[in-house]
Design a protein around this motif. Structure first.
Motif, PDB file in Angstrom:
ATOM      1  N   SER A 274      -4.976 -10.333   6.855  1.00 32.14           N
ATOM      2  CA  SER A 274      -4.532 -11.173   7.970  1.00 32.14           C
ATOM      3  C   SER A 274      -3.838 -12.440   7.493  1.00 32.14           C
ATOM      4  O   SER A 274      -3.157 -13.117   8.271  1.00 32.14           O
ATOM      5  N   THR A 275      -3.994 -12.735   6.211  1.00 32.20           N
ATOM      6  CA  THR A 275      -3.487 -14.016   5.702  1.00 32.20           C
ATOM      7  C   THR A 275      -2.292 -13.876   4.769  1.00 32.20           C
ATOM      8  O   THR A 275      -1.621 -14.860   4.485  1.00 32.20           O
ATOM      9  N   VAL A 276      -2.030 -12.660   4.253  1.00 26.11           N
ATOM     10  CA  VAL A 276      -0.853 -12.445   3.401  1.00 26.11           C
ATOM     11  C   VAL A 276      -0.051 -11.278   3.962  1.00 26.11           C
ATOM     12  O   VAL A 276      -0.597 -10.398   4.641  1.00 26.11           O
ATOM     13  N   PRO A 277       1.251 -11.228   3.700  1.00 26.12           N
ATOM     14  CA  PRO A 277       2.064 -10.101   4.182  1.00 26.12           C
ATOM     15  C   PRO A 277       1.621  -8.786   3.555  1.00 26.12           C
ATOM     16  O   PRO A 277       1.209  -8.741   2.397  1.00 26.12           O
ATOM     17  N   VAL A 278       1.723  -7.718   4.334  1.00 24.05           N
ATOM     18  CA  VAL A 278       1.384  -6.374   3.865  1.00 24.05           C
ATOM     19  C   VAL A 278       2.608  -5.480   4.063  1.00 24.05           C
ATOM     20  O   VAL A 278       3.150  -5.396   5.168  1.00 24.05           O
ATOM     21  N   VAL A 279       3.043  -4.837   2.999  1.00 27.07           N
ATOM     22  CA  VAL A 279       4.145  -3.871   3.073  1.00 27.07           C
ATOM     23  C   VAL A 279       3.562  -2.486   2.781  1.00 27.07           C
ATOM     24  O   VAL A 279       2.909  -2.295   1.762  1.00 27.07           O
ATOM     25  N   PHE A 280       3.795  -1.547   3.673  1.00 33.77           N
ATOM     26  CA  PHE A 280       3.234  -0.211   3.494  1.00 33.77           C
ATOM     27  C   PHE A 280       4.333   0.839   3.422  1.00 33.77           C
ATOM     28  O   PHE A 280       5.445   0.657   3.904  1.00 33.77           O
ATOM     29  N   THR A 281       3.993   1.944   2.765  1.00 38.87           N
ATOM     30  CA  THR A 281       4.892   3.097   2.706  1.00 38.87           C
ATOM     31  C   THR A 281       4.042   4.357   2.639  1.00 38.87           C
ATOM     32  O   THR A 281       2.831   4.291   2.398  1.00 38.87           O
ATOM     33  N   GLY A 282       4.660   5.507   2.872  1.00 34.88           N
ATOM     34  CA  GLY A 282       3.920   6.765   2.811  1.00 34.88           C
ATOM     35  C   GLY A 282       2.960   6.981   3.957  1.00 34.88           C
ATOM     36  O   GLY A 282       1.984   7.720   3.823  1.00 34.88           O
ATOM     37  N   ILE A 283       3.213   6.367   5.112  1.00 35.16           N
ATOM     38  CA  ILE A 283       2.300   6.495   6.250  1.00 35.16           C
ATOM     39  C   ILE A 283       2.715   7.690   7.107  1.00 35.16           C
ATOM     40  O   ILE A 283       3.706   7.646   7.825  1.00 35.16           O
TER      41      ILE A 283
ATOM     42  N   THR B 182       0.854  -1.196   0.000  1.00 34.59           N
ATOM     43  CA  THR B 182       0.000   0.000   0.000  1.00 34.59           C
ATOM     44  C   THR B 182       0.886   1.241   0.000  1.00 34.59           C
ATOM     45  O   THR B 182       2.007   1.214   0.514  1.00 34.59           O
ATOM     46  N   SER B 183       0.357   2.343  -0.552  1.00 37.97           N
ATOM     47  CA  SER B 183       1.218   3.505  -0.775  1.00 37.97           C
ATOM     48  C   SER B 183       0.859   4.748   0.038  1.00 37.97           C
ATOM     49  O   SER B 183       1.513   5.772  -0.098  1.00 37.97           O
ATOM     50  N   ASN B 184      -0.181   4.708   0.858  1.00 42.07           N
ATOM     51  CA  ASN B 184      -0.484   5.871   1.697  1.00 42.07           C
ATOM     52  C   ASN B 184      -1.378   5.466   2.864  1.00 42.07           C
ATOM     53  O   ASN B 184      -1.770   4.293   2.993  1.00 42.07           O
ATOM     54  N   ASP B 185      -1.688   6.430   3.716  1.00 37.52           N
ATOM     55  CA  ASP B 185      -2.489   6.162   4.915  1.00 37.52           C
ATOM     56  C   ASP B 185      -3.845   5.577   4.576  1.00 37.52           C
ATOM     57  O   ASP B 185      -4.286   4.584   5.188  1.00 37.52           O
ATOM     58  N   GLU B 186      -4.546   6.206   3.626  1.00 37.52           N
ATOM     59  CA  GLU B 186      -5.900   5.779   3.305  1.00 37.52           C
ATOM     60  C   GLU B 186      -5.942   4.322   2.848  1.00 37.52           C
ATOM     61  O   GLU B 186      -6.793   3.538   3.282  1.00 37.52           O
ATOM     62  N   ALA B 187      -5.025   3.966   1.960  1.00 37.22           N
ATOM     63  CA  ALA B 187      -5.018   2.599   1.430  1.00 37.22           C
ATOM     64  C   ALA B 187      -4.749   1.580   2.528  1.00 37.22           C
ATOM     65  O   ALA B 187      -5.416   0.539   2.607  1.00 37.22           O
ATOM     66  N   LEU B 188      -3.770   1.862   3.384  1.00 33.96           N
ATOM     67  CA  LEU B 188      -3.434   0.908   4.443  1.00 33.96           C
ATOM     68  C   LEU B 188      -4.574   0.749   5.434  1.00 33.96           C
ATOM     69  O   LEU B 188      -4.997  -0.381   5.740  1.00 33.96           O
ATOM     70  N   TYR B 189      -5.089   1.851   5.958  1.00 30.13           N
ATOM     71  CA  TYR B 189      -6.082   1.746   7.019  1.00 30.13           C
ATOM     72  C   TYR B 189      -7.416   1.205   6.510  1.00 30.13           C
ATOM     73  O   TYR B 189      -8.121   0.492   7.242  1.00 30.13           O
TER      74      TYR B 189
ATOM     75  N   PHE C 209       0.544   9.199   9.317  1.00 28.95           N
ATOM     76  CA  PHE C 209      -0.169   9.156  10.593  1.00 28.95           C
ATOM     77  C   PHE C 209      -0.249   7.709  11.081  1.00 28.95           C
ATOM     78  O   PHE C 209      -1.301   7.070  10.995  1.00 28.95           O
ATOM     79  N   PRO C 210       0.859   7.157  11.556  1.00 29.82           N
ATOM     80  CA  PRO C 210       0.877   5.739  11.952  1.00 29.82           C
ATOM     81  C   PRO C 210      -0.021   5.446  13.152  1.00 29.82           C
ATOM     82  O   PRO C 210       0.071   6.105  14.184  1.00 29.82           O
ATOM     83  N   ASN C 211      -0.912   4.477  12.979  1.00 28.85           N
ATOM     84  CA  ASN C 211      -1.778   4.007  14.064  1.00 28.85           C
ATOM     85  C   ASN C 211      -1.136   2.741  14.624  1.00 28.85           C
ATOM     86  O   ASN C 211      -1.439   1.630  14.196  1.00 28.85           O
ATOM     87  N   TYR C 212      -0.226   2.933  15.579  1.00 28.04           N
ATOM     88  CA  TYR C 212       0.562   1.802  16.067  1.00 28.04           C
ATOM     89  C   TYR C 212      -0.302   0.766  16.790  1.00 28.04           C
ATOM     90  O   TYR C 212      -0.021  -0.431  16.745  1.00 28.04           O
ATOM     91  N   LYS C 213      -1.375   1.224  17.429  1.00 29.80           N
ATOM     92  CA  LYS C 213      -2.274   0.289  18.109  1.00 29.80           C
ATOM     93  C   LYS C 213      -2.892  -0.671  17.103  1.00 29.80           C
ATOM     94  O   LYS C 213      -2.953  -1.894  17.337  1.00 29.80           O
TER      95      LYS C 213
ATOM     96  N   ALA D  25       2.192  -7.109   8.917  1.00 31.21           N
ATOM     97  CA  ALA D  25       2.299  -5.826   8.226  1.00 31.21           C
ATOM     98  C   ALA D  25       3.561  -5.101   8.666  1.00 31.21           C
ATOM     99  O   ALA D  25       3.836  -4.969   9.864  1.00 31.21           O
ATOM    100  N   THR D  26       4.339  -4.644   7.715  1.00 28.61           N
ATOM    101  CA  THR D  26       5.569  -3.908   8.018  1.00 28.61           C
ATOM    102  C   THR D  26       5.816  -2.900   6.907  1.00 28.61           C
ATOM    103  O   THR D  26       5.151  -2.925   5.873  1.00 28.61           O
ATOM    104  N   GLY D  27       6.769  -2.013   7.115  1.00 22.40           N
ATOM    105  CA  GLY D  27       7.047  -1.036   6.071  1.00 22.40           C
ATOM    106  C   GLY D  27       7.687   0.216   6.618  1.00 22.40           C
ATOM    107  O   GLY D  27       8.478   0.168   7.570  1.00 22.40           O
ATOM    108  N   ALA D  28       7.322   1.372   6.030  1.00 21.05           N
ATOM    109  CA  ALA D  28       7.968   2.635   6.366  1.00 21.05           C
ATOM    110  C   ALA D  28       6.943   3.722   6.653  1.00 21.05           C
ATOM    111  O   ALA D  28       5.935   3.838   5.957  1.00 21.05           O
TER     112      ALA D  28
END
Length: 294
Positions: A67-76, A49-56, A78-82, A90-93
């Protein structure tokens, strides 16, 4: 693709567009569920995913795919760590908010413009962005006297008031616009503004934005592909720590010309896009011409 090819990972990439800024939450989540359904049918092995909207939206739409495949995110920004802690796959930058950079750049490039018009919107990310900007504004104003701020909410305030302020106000020559979150209506407003617009969203470039403080888009994609390559190569995504992107100041050459700003006034670490080739590389054309004649 470069991040994958350098890692010798062969991939088939399918790009989906959420266009979240055109939809309300319910419609946005329904579109994401359809995207997840298509991804599942294709046998998707990993999601980027490439931004906050797409990830959340992906993580909260109710589909089980994230929940079943890895998720790599970038461009976040406003990280919602909770929320992220509930998805160990899910991991990324993340991208640090650069409102301090914007304010200092405004001070450097437009020392005569000390009136800040802030445009926000009534969305979750819009409110988060405004709150974060105000915190940085308090720090800035404590060290820089003479600056003032005026706020508009494009969702609530009459559009006629906003347009009047950014086009007809006698204070326009002393003003700049800051957009903490680049929402749906911001391009339309920025394009008609007679004050330069500053923001932290890369999509603002060539959409009315004068200056953007955000990571280089190519570097973001490259780094995300490198992380994805590791995961596809067998590395557990839960073992990869979050990283932080580096912001850069990017200016639109057309905006520089419109506001008659000399490139000499741009900070040395700034990047200018949209320059004509002859204007950018004229010196080398002259050398080449001289060599050919010689």
């Amino acid at each position: 693709n470069k991040g994958f090819t350098e890692s010798s990972v062969s991939v088939n990439i399918t790009t989906e567009y959420l266009n979240s800024r055109y939809w309300r939450v319910v419609g946005e989540e329904e579109i994401m569920r359809r995207i997840c359904k298509r991804a599942r049918e294709r046998g998707t092995d990993l999601i980027i995913t490439s931004n906050d909207e797409a990830l959340y939206t992906l993580l909260t739409c109710g589909d089980s795919l994230p929940s079943t495949v890895p998720v790599v995110f970038t461009g976040i920004q406003f990280p919602n760590y909770k929320l992220l802690r509930t998805y160990p796959n899910a991991t990324g930058a993340t991208t640090p908010l650069a409102y301090d950079q914007l304010l200092n750049t405004i001070k450097e490039v437009f020392p005569e413009r000390k009136r800040i018009i802030v445009l926000s919107e009534e969305t979750t990310l819009g409110r988060w962005g405004l709150q974060a900007f105000k915190e940085e504004w308090r720090n800035f104003i404590s060290e820089n006297a003479g600056y003032s701020i005026k706020e508009f909410n494009v969702t609530i305030d009459p559009l006629t008031d906003i347009v009047s302020e950014i086009q007809l106000s006698r204070d326009i020559p002393r003003s700049v616009i800051v957009v903490p979150y680049w929402g749906l209506f911001m391009p339309s407003i920025a394009k008609v503004s007679k004050a330069p617009t500053f923001t932290t969203s890369p999509s603002a470039l060539m959409q009315g934005g004068f200056c953007v403080a955000a990571p280089n888009a190519f570097n973001e994609g490259y780094d995300a592909a490198k992380v994805a390559s590791k995961i596809l190569g067998g590395v557990d995504s839960a073992s990869l720590e979050l990283t932080e992107n580096i912001n850069q100041l990017t200016y639109d050459n057309k905006q520089l010309n419109f506001f008659r700003v000399s490139k000499n006034r741009i900070p040395k670490n700034g990047v200018i896009i949209n320059e004509p080739y002859m204007e950018k590389y004229g010196f080398w054309y002259d050398i080449l011409y001289a060599v050919i004649l010689g």
